[in-house]
Design a protein around this motif. Sequence first.
Motif, short mmCIF file in Angstrom:
data_model
loop_
_atom_site.label_atom_id
_atom_site.label_comp_id
_atom_site.label_asym_id
_atom_site.label_seq_id
_atom_site.Cartn_x
_atom_site.Cartn_y
_atom_site.Cartn_z
N LYS A 234 0.85 -1.10 -0.08
CA LYS A 234 0.06 -0.11 -0.14
C LYS A 234 0.74 1.32 -0.14
CE LYS A 234 -4.12 -1.94 2.07
NZ LYS A 234 -5.17 -1.93 3.11
N LEU A 235 2.00 1.29 0.77
CA LEU A 235 2.92 2.45 0.87
C LEU A 235 3.48 2.70 -0.62
CD1 LEU A 235 4.67 4.43 2.80
CD2 LEU A 235 6.28 2.73 2.31
N ALA A 236 3.79 1.68 -1.20
CA ALA A 236 4.33 1.70 -2.96
C ALA A 236 3.43 2.43 -3.60
CB ALA A 236 4.82 0.40 -3.45
N ASP A 241 7.94 8.57 -4.95
CA ASP A 241 9.44 8.95 -5.07
C ASP A 241 10.43 7.80 -4.63
OD1 ASP A 241 9.44 11.52 -6.41
OD2 ASP A 241 8.42 12.53 -4.57
N ILE A 242 9.73 6.68 -4.17
CA ILE A 242 10.73 5.81 -3.75
C ILE A 242 11.03 4.64 -4.80
CG2 ILE A 242 10.49 3.72 -1.76
CD1 ILE A 242 8.42 5.31 -0.44
N ASN A 262 3.79 2.60 -8.74
CA ASN A 262 3.15 3.65 -7.65
C ASN A 262 2.33 4.65 -8.36
OD1 ASN A 262 4.66 5.51 -9.37
ND2 ASN A 262 6.30 5.50 -8.04
N LYS A 263 1.85 5.88 -7.81
CA LYS A 263 0.77 6.79 -8.10
C LYS A 263 1.36 7.51 -9.35
CE LYS A 263 -0.20 10.39 -5.62
NZ LYS A 263 -0.38 11.37 -4.35
N ALA A 264 2.67 7.56 -9.47
CA ALA A 264 2.84 8.16 -10.77
C ALA A 264 2.95 7.43 -11.93
CB ALA A 264 4.46 8.95 -10.40
N GLY A 265 2.99 5.87 -11.88
CA GLY A 265 2.63 4.88 -12.91
C GLY A 265 4.27 4.40 -13.08
N GLU A 266 5.11 4.63 -12.09
CA GLU A 266 6.46 4.07 -12.10
C GLU A 266 6.66 2.89 -11.19
OE1 GLU A 266 8.75 7.54 -10.92
OE2 GLU A 266 8.58 8.56 -12.92
#
Length: 303
Positions: A234-236, A241-242, A262-266
């Motif tokens: 869930k954190l990821a 930026d991780i 992640n939330k940026a699609g990375e």
Amino acid sequence: MKRKEFIKGTAATTALLSLGGITSLAFKPENRKKITILHTNDVHSHIEAFKPDAGRNANLGGIARRATIIENIRRENPNTLLLDAGDIFQGTPYFNFYGGELEFKLMSMLKYDAATIGNHDFDNGIEGLYAQLPHAQFPFISSNYDFSNTIMDGKTKDYKTFEKDGIKIGVFGLGIELDGLVGKKLYKETQYLDPIEIATDMSQKLKHEKNCDLVICLSHLGFKYNGKQISDVKLAQATQDIDLIIGGHTHTFLEKPAIITNKAGEKVLINQVGCYGLYLGKLDFYFENKKKTGAEGVKISVK
């Protein structure tokens, strides 16, 4: 704690991972740099190897064997960090007798670069943890435990940066909520801060203010849960930026690093190597002109 021969035939599992859209590591230009991240979690005071009659854990683990593996990896690649994701204490008579002194001294001899704090590291109370700090020649990184009104105030770092071969690496740490898991009298006035909020702030600071090329979260949140509890997964998913989450707490034996969007699609890597020092995690990150181009994840049996 040295042995003559490096471990061979470790039954390691290697994962070839794609980062930044580059899928091949076969091409090796001269300016490629490799950063190696070694890690442990939930060692729980297991100093010696398991005995031959220990079932599935037979003949695995032990600080001396781990030291040999680490020494050889560092010889191969000096650009190596060694990290621990918490629960260093509790699990064998060594802790009952020495209270954590031996664990910290041995980790210092292995030249750990940093560790975070797990719930069992409070088992002798916050005073017991504090009393052993002089034996740890490495920093404890804890970003979401507020120790302001405790004896641990000022004894941990919110984050730490390292530089290896021109690559800047930022590390921050997250601990699990202690309320309901650890007795209040053990952790005293320690305040638990929301891990997603702290991770968002810490990773943004490290990536964009400190200009880190690689951002690592040392987590003792746990890999994954069925309920609403915050986990590494869930954190990821909730941050951006991780690059790598090194996990602990749930004693999860991952055969290869998990890849989460992640939330940026990375892509974010999550790795955890079970417990008791049975395995050593190893991740190699590759960079060209300070840009990540790929990674390899290996689980090494300590035997």
